[in-house]
Scaffold this active site. Structure first.
Site, PDB file in Angstrom:
ATOM      1  CD  GLU A   1      -2.983  -0.954  -0.091  1.00  0.00           C
ATOM      2  OE1 GLU A   1      -2.867   0.006  -0.763  1.00  0.00           O
ATOM      3  OE2 GLU A   1      -3.509  -1.905  -0.418  1.00  0.00           O
TER       4      GLU A   1
ATOM      5  CE1 TYR B   1      -6.430   3.029  -0.371  1.00  0.00           C
ATOM      6  CE2 TYR B   1      -4.062   3.212  -0.095  1.00  0.00           C
ATOM      7  CZ  TYR B   1      -5.302   2.600  -0.530  1.00  0.00           C
ATOM      8  OH  TYR B   1      -5.146   1.332  -1.215  1.00  0.00           O
TER       9      TYR B   1
ATOM     10  CG  ASP C   1      -8.403   3.900  -3.916  1.00  0.00           C
ATOM     11  OD1 ASP C   1      -9.511   4.127  -4.192  1.00  0.00           O
ATOM     12  OD2 ASP C   1      -7.436   3.087  -4.627  1.00  0.00           O
TER      13      ASP C   1
END
Length: 341
Positions: free
Chosen positions: A42, A123, A141
């Site tokens: 991520e 996020y 996102d």
DNA sequence: TTCCAGGAAG
DNA sequence: CTTCCTGGAA
């Protein structure tokens, strides 16, 4: 009136059949993913495409299979392995985060705990909590913003629309399989509900989609007009000394922070002197586009006739092009061509 | 060649 | 709100 409750089940059903297969992914309904691999992927995916991340993810997990391994890595090696991915503050935060997590004996399991770590924002904290711990957090996102803007036909332009889109997204997050649901939303945005030509004909959410009904799906989300980018100029010096080239580490804060570089002026108007005495020859220019400006650098090549004022010499056979950020790779390529000629 | 997508930090 | 990069599409 539309029943929003049908959205999550329809999306999960689609995901069970069409989930993207990615190196950091666990199949739908599978065992929970490793928080370290979720976190690493991520962070790499922040502002970066899936295609670009794959090779870096493979390399990092090969070199450092656990967060403890990464925490023990030298700064310079991590920066060198990150070179080319961009946004180098992410690499510095990655290492700071790994060391903090290793010292604390593992990743926090809540979104709030994760949010407190370096480089983990709204996020990424939600993504790790949802994907690695199946917590019912709402992951927002750019893909999710687009899907939600279309589902609810939100005409407000970004970035002003963001808080409203987040609130709408939260109303859709299910208590069942929230991790798979989060990944399904992002997969839908990446493969079906795409920015330019959404494939509404094969979309599992075509039925409840307001924008589709109004015929404005491809126009959403609307975006505020963007400012033109200024151009900045500078000079970069490729200094030879025998079979070595002069490099320096850029300051850890600011543009290309902590990366390996050829000495240069500061690009913001402040003139710096050459790094040492030489008969400098102009050999070309490189152009590089950053987020907020375009940079044109004039490349000078010269053989040092005295001691350099800054930086350190690296032997030609020890220079690793891949350890340089994109801009410096361009400079190196210009110099290489000249040296070869 | 230009345009555009893609999160966090201060 | 400004500062941070790169690669793929148009």
């Amino acid at each position: 009136m539309r029943d929003d409750k049908v959205i999550a089940p329809a999306l999960l059903d689609w995901y069970d059949r069409h989930a993207r297969v990615l190196p950091w992914r666990v199949p739908p309904g599978g065992p929970p993913a490793d928080p370290y691999r979720v976190w690493l992927s991520e962070v790499m995916l922040q502002q970066t495409t899936v295609a670009a991340v794959k090779a870096y993810f493979q390399r990092f997990t090969e070199l450092w299979p656990t967060v403890q391994d990464l925490a023990a890595a030298p700064d310079a090696q991590v920066m060198a392995e990150w070179a080319g991915l961009g946004y180098y503050a992410r690499a510095r935060n990655l290492l700071a985060c790994a060391r903090q997590v290793a010292a604390e004996g593992g990743f926090p399991t809540t979104r709030t705990g994760l949010r407190a770590l370096p480089g983990i924002g709204p996020y990424t904290s939600a993504a790790i909590a949802a994907i690695a711990h199946d917590a019912p957090e709402t992951v927002v996102d750019g893909n999710v913003e687009r899907v939600v803007a279309r589902l609810f036909a939100v005409n407000t332009p970004l970035p002003r629309a963001k808080p409203g889109l987040t609130a709408l997204a939260e109303t859709l997050t299910p208590q069942e399989r929230p991790g798979d649901y989060a990944q399904a939303m992002m997969d839908l945005g990446a493969t079906i509900c795409t920015p330019r030509n959404p494939a509404c004909a094969i979309c599992p959410l075509v039925d409840p989609c307001d924008a589709r009904a109004e015929g404005i799906a491809a126009e959403l989300p609307r975006k505020a007009p963007k400012q033109p980018k200024p151009t900045r100029q500078g000079t970069v010096w490729v200094a030879r000394s025998g079979d070595a080239i002069l490099f320096e580490e850029r300051p850890t804060k600011g543009l290309l922070g902590g990366t390996l570089a050829f000495p240069s002026t500061s690009w913001d108007g402040r003139d710096l002197p050459p790094p040492g005495p030489a008969d400098w020859q102009e050999i070309g220019q490189v152009r590089h586009v950053f987020t907020h400006f375009t940079l044109t650098l004039t490349v000078l090549l010269g053989d040092l006739t005295g001691n350099p004022q800054r930086g350190h010499l690296v032997r030609l056979d020890r220079i690793d092009r891949d350890a340089l950020p994109g801009l410096m790779r361009k400079v190196w390529d210009v110099a290489q061509a000249e040296i070869a000629a």
